[in-house]
Scaffold this motif. Structure first.
Motif, PDB file in Angstrom:
ATOM      1  N   LEU A 256       9.607   2.487  49.961  1.00 21.34           N
ATOM      2  CA  LEU A 256       8.581   2.735  48.938  1.00 21.34           C
ATOM      3  C   LEU A 256       9.073   2.266  47.569  1.00 21.34           C
ATOM      4  N   GLU A 257      10.346   2.549  47.290  1.00 21.30           N
ATOM      5  CA  GLU A 257      10.947   2.140  46.008  1.00 21.30           C
ATOM      6  C   GLU A 257      10.833   0.625  45.828  1.00 21.30           C
ATOM      7  N   LYS A 258      11.193  -0.112  46.888  1.00 18.15           N
ATOM      8  CA  LYS A 258      11.145  -1.579  46.835  1.00 18.15           C
ATOM      9  C   LYS A 258       9.718  -2.072  46.699  1.00 18.15           C
ATOM     10  N   LEU A 259       8.807  -1.471  47.466  1.00 21.23           N
ATOM     11  CA  LEU A 259       7.410  -1.905  47.458  1.00 21.23           C
ATOM     12  C   LEU A 259       6.775  -1.678  46.087  1.00 21.23           C
ATOM     13  N   LEU A 260       7.057  -0.519  45.498  1.00 22.94           N
ATOM     14  CA  LEU A 260       6.472  -0.218  44.179  1.00 22.94           C
ATOM     15  C   LEU A 260       7.021  -1.159  43.110  1.00 22.94           C
ATOM     16  N   GLU A 261       8.284  -1.533  43.254  1.00 22.97           N
ATOM     17  CA  GLU A 261       8.876  -2.500  42.309  1.00 22.97           C
ATOM     18  C   GLU A 261       8.179  -3.841  42.438  1.00 22.97           C
ATOM     19  N   THR A 262       7.934  -4.258  43.700  1.00 22.12           N
ATOM     20  CA  THR A 262       7.261  -5.534  43.948  1.00 22.12           C
ATOM     21  C   THR A 262       5.845  -5.528  43.366  1.00 22.12           C
ATOM     22  N   LEU A 263       5.176  -4.375  43.483  1.00 25.02           N
ATOM     23  CA  LEU A 263       3.787  -4.270  43.008  1.00 25.02           C
ATOM     24  C   LEU A 263       3.715  -3.845  41.533  1.00 25.02           C
ATOM     25  N   ASN A 264       4.851  -3.763  40.889  1.00 21.73           N
ATOM     26  CA  ASN A 264       4.957  -3.325  39.477  1.00 21.73           C
ATOM     27  C   ASN A 264       4.320  -1.951  39.251  1.00 21.73           C
TER      28      ASN A 264
END
Lengths: 373, 104
Positions: A256-264
């Motif tokens: 989730l951490e990585k995904l949210l970073e990718t989606l800003n």
């Protein structure tokens, strides 16, 4: 009458009088000595010994089933693989008196152990072994490890109580053993679903993801964790789950951490779906909705989800599917499958009611993904 | 020479007999509990729910080793629209599930 002698009182026979004297003496002994306690302790002692024998039998049965599974994978000495694992691979909890960075330290230790287990399995199995079966073997080894640990611990308590003449400890052990045995019986039974690749109750979370997007591509995002992209009523859904169909829980927090970073952080809502322990008397498969991270890990993944949503101020929903601890680790029952379908509807309801068309929603299916791709 | 008749039993002997009968009755639940434990370990049946990728057709069959949720069945076509089918769910039916129910 057969024994007709002089009666001590009218209407009484001699042998009956003797019996009553003995019974009276017995009562006096019971009331004024610790004979009663000792007789009870003998019963508790026998009970604990029987349960320990049952546990040993359970351990043996689990071990036989596991050895068969390992042999089928092509290993020559399955008993050595089991013996090398059992009793080792313990984890020492990080220092908690100084809580700074405890999650980081705990997460590091859990990952070191996971990698050690993976390396242990890979070194002992043929190179071309199916990775799904390797993942299931890791869980099977853990099951044997757990049964062995409980057996040794209960035996330790029993022998300590005998050695120190600790009556209270023996009594407590006898009182609590039926509950422990019930749980361990379920642990033993878990060997079967993991060796056959059948979803367990805890697979309810990943199964919700599978029902929402059965054919969507599973894209690896972090170790043993995947995500899929799907569309639902003009909303974009990102679905996170552990990588199946092997037995693993993955790293949903890190994903989730990585995904949210990718989606800003441009996400309208995060919904976590997980199996949860029901109270006695509650129906298995019933679904409830709340707020927070529905995940039962030791800490690192849960805190990662909480920190990620707090960083971007994203609302966090929790949907739980209720079941007993026994149901969570044995083959998924029909009631829980029906609970999965109810949870899917609940997730859709949340999306419709609390997000707008064009929004992005992240759904995390938490749990062991055995038998679920 | 002669046997004991009920009318001949004195009060003390009667109490002794009642005590023995009560002892036997108190032991009975333990024997019955053992039988219940055996019943709880009934085998289960595992089913796979197969669903069509295109239409709403769905069917249930017994679990076949190698099945997993999300598996696309290449050799199985939907009888309604001839599309491919996939494993939607796998679940177990516990034969004596009612035993665990608690009535309040």
């Amino acid at each position: 009458m057969m024994f007709q002698t002089t009666p001590p009182y009218p209407g009484s026979s001699d042998w009956a009088t003797i019996a009553w004297i003995i019974i009276s003496l017995f009562w006096i002994l019971l009331l004024f000595t610790d004979l009663l306690d000792r007789s009870r302790l003998m019963r508790y002692d026998r009970f604990v010994r029987i349960k320990l024998n049952d546990l040993e039998k359970m351990m043996r049965e689990a071990r036989e089933a596991s050895e068969k599974y390992i042999r089928d994978l092509g290993a020559k000495e399955p008993n050595k693989i089991l013996e090398g694992f059992i009793g080792n691979f313990f984890i020492i909890e990080p220092v908690s008196i100084e809580p700074i960075d405890i999650i980081k330290r705990m997460s590091h230790l859990i990952r070191v152990r996971d990698n050690k287990i993976r390396a242990y399995i890979s070194e002992r199995l043929p190179e071309n072994t199916d990775p799904v079966k390797k993942m299931n073997l890791a869980i099977i080894l853990e099951i044997n490890w757990t049964l062995d640990l409980y057996y040794r611990y209960i035996r330790h308590l029993y022998l300590s109580s005998k050695k120190n003449n600790n009556w209270i400890l023996l009594m407590q052990l006898a009182m609590v053993l039926p509950i422990i045995m019930r749980e361990l019986e379920a642990v033993k039974r878990a060997v079967e679903p993991f060796s056959k690749g059948i979803p367990v109750g805890d697979s309810a979370g990943p199964m919700v993801i599978s029902v929402l997007a059965p054919t969507a591509e599973r894209i690896p995002i972090t170790e043993e964790t995947v995500y899929s992209k799907a569309e639902f009523e003009n909303r974009i859904l990102y679905l996170i789950k552990a990588e199946g169909p092997g037995g693993t829980v993955g790293r949903p927090g890190e994903a989730l951490e990585k995904l949210l970073e990718t989606l800003n952080g441009k996400v309208a809502r995060v919904i976590t779906v997980d199996a949860a322990l029901k109270f006695e008397g509650e129906a298995s498969g019933s679904v409830a909705e709340g707020v927070g991270a529905a995940i039962g890990d030791p800490g690192p993944e849960k805190i990662s989800i909480e920190r990620s949503v707090a960083k971007y101020s994203i609302p966090l929903d929790a949907v739980i599917i209720k079941m007993s601890s026994r149901e969570a680790i044995t083959e998924m029952s029909k009631e829980i499958y029906e609970g999965v379908l109810k949870a899917v509807e609940k997730v859709k309801e949340i999306i419709r009611a609390r997000t707008k068309p064009g929004d992005t929603v992240v759904i995390i299916g938490v749990g062991n993904t055995v038998g679920v791709k | 020479m002669s046997s004991i008749y009920l009318t001949q039993i004195d009060f003390g002997t009667l109490l002794l007999l009642i005590l023995i009968i009560m002892l036997v009755i108190s032991l009975l639940p333990n024997l019955l509990k053992g039988e219940e434990k055996e019943k709880r370990q009934q085998p289960t049946k595992i089913y796979s729910v197969l669903s069509c990728l295109e239409c709403d057709y769905s069917e249930t069959r017994e679990f076949v080793p190698g099945d997993y949720v999300g598996k696309i069945l290449e050799n199985r076509k939907c009888p309604k629209c001839d599309s491919l089918m996939y494993v939607k769910a796998i679940y177990a039916v516990y034969e004596e599930k009612t035993k665990e129910k608690v009535r309040i």
